[in-house]
Design a protein around this motif. Structure first.
Motif, PDB file in Angstrom:
ATOM      1  N   THR A   1       0.834  -1.208   0.000  1.00 40.05           N
ATOM      2  CA  THR A   1       0.000   0.000   0.000  1.00 40.05           C
ATOM      3  C   THR A   1       0.865   1.253   0.000  1.00 40.05           C
ATOM      4  O   THR A   1       0.623   2.189  -0.779  1.00 40.05           O
TER       5      THR A   1
ATOM      6  N   ILE B   1       0.990   4.129  -3.064  1.00 43.03           N
ATOM      7  CA  ILE B   1       0.539   5.516  -2.892  1.00 43.03           C
ATOM      8  C   ILE B   1       1.688   6.514  -2.860  1.00 43.03           C
ATOM      9  O   ILE B   1       1.454   7.728  -2.813  1.00 43.03           O
TER      10      ILE B   1
ATOM     11  N   HIS C   1       1.590   9.169  -5.723  1.00 43.90           N
ATOM     12  CA  HIS C   1       0.377   9.988  -5.605  1.00 43.90           C
ATOM     13  C   HIS C   1       0.474  10.935  -4.405  1.00 43.90           C
ATOM     14  O   HIS C   1       0.001  12.072  -4.456  1.00 43.90           O
TER      15      HIS C   1
END
Length: 349
Positions: free
Chosen positions: A27, A31, A34
């Motif tokens: 995860t 991310i 981003h």
């Protein structure tokens, strides 16, 4: 508090805990890009095409990315290599003839725990166990050069082809250099106390007595230990890479180390030898230089020179090798690296 206290004792519990950690890792990795896009261009309102934004994004993104990659790679490899101790490696190589011994030593150097700080005790222990000097040197060259961190990071950043080329080149340098050094009869330039050292008792293999929880503990502790040791060099390497990526003019590098310069590989190796870093610290710089158009063979030669011929390791090896052998060692290994650089500039063109 020991990390081992938090590891479940049942198989189901361990699988669940490791699955949760792996999910969290994936995860964060997903991310990462981003997150910094949102922070820099969204919250701070920076122009995404500005050099400052590109530099900051490169530094922040690569710091998190490489830290995550290092943590995962170090943990997995440490648990795997806990089944292969230095003592077992020494026992496998003891009495081996040159040639076959050089090949085995180079291969074992990839999976056996070793760093520049353990160069001297490893060298003494191998020689005391009857491992020929040339075979021992193949192991010492391969272990820092073709290490698991370099392989893992190259695979994620440049793909299978470049990684395979690096591994093949590194093993070839280790095998050939060790064989050549052994054939030169360099024993006369090894400090006498090395041959006078004797191993007492039977070789003990502590790796065989470890439980799986202890191996997990070793993996977690190795992640913390290595990150603690290398974080300044990691940040410096990423910082230099970020500056090069965002600010340095492209023609500056193509002029002095580009494909048109016939001495580019030699210059890269000469620059890399006195530097002190490891694969994790130097790869961000390699990525940035690759983005500027430098040939991959030149960059691989530069990285190999940094990780295999670092100044601190040479200083440590001076305790067991006299100056003539140390000079021959550096010359032979550097020559092999230069040859590899030119070869892969042709193959990966």
């Amino acid at each position: 508090m020991s990390v081992l206290e938090h590891v479940p004792t049942t198989t189901k519990g361990r699988v669940g805990a490791l699955g949760a950690v792996a999910l969290g890792w994936l995860t964060l990795y997903w991310i990462n890009g981003h997150l910094w896009d949102r922070l820099l261009c969204g919250l701070l309102g920076l122009d995404p095409s500005a050099r400052l934004t590109e530099t900051l994004h490169f530094f922040l993104y690569d710091t998190v990315k490489i830290t995550l990659l290092l943590s995962g790679i170090i943990f997995v490899i440490t648990v795997a290599r806990s089944y292969m101790s230095v003592e077992r490696t020494r026992a496998l190589l003891g009495g081996r003839r040159e040639g076959v011994g050089n090949v085995m030593a180079a291969g074992l150097g990839v999976v056996t725990p070793f760093c520049s700080c353990s160069a001297v005790p490893a060298f003494i222990g191998f020689v005391a166990a009857g491992v020929p000097i040339g075979v021992t040197l193949s192991f010492l060259i391969a272990s820092p050069l073709v290490n698991e961190i370099a392989i893992g990071l190259l695979l994620t950043m440049f793909g299978f082809e470049v990684t395979l080329a690096y591994v093949a080149a590194g093993l070839s340098v280790a095998i050939v250099a060790g064989w050549v050094l052994g054939r030169l009869g360099v024993e006369r330039w090894v400090e006498p106390f090395v041959f006078e050292t004797r191993l007492g008792g039977e070789l003990v293999d502590p790796a065989a007595t470890l439980s799986f929880n202890q191996r997990l503990q070793m993996g977690a502790e190795e992640v913390v230990s290595i990150l603690h040791k290398i974080w300044p060099y990691l940040l410096v390497g990423i910082g230099l890479g970020a500056v090069i990526h965002g600010w340095a003019p492209e023609d500056l590098f193509t002029r002095y180390a580009g494909a048109d310069n016939p001495f580019a590989v030699l210059v890269a190796v000469l620059i890399g030898i006195p530097l002190y870093s490891n694969a994790a610290g130097i790869l961000p710089l390699v990525v940035a230089l690759h983005d500027k158009g430098l040939p991959m063979g030149t960059l691989l030669a530069f990285m190999m020179a940094v990780v295999a011929l670092s100044l601190p390791e040479m200083i440590l090896l001076r305790r067991v090798l006299r100056v003539p052998l140390l000079a021959i060692y550096v010359t032979v290994v550097a020559t092999g690296i230069v040859a590899v650089g030119y070869l892969f500039n042709i193959l990966l063109a």
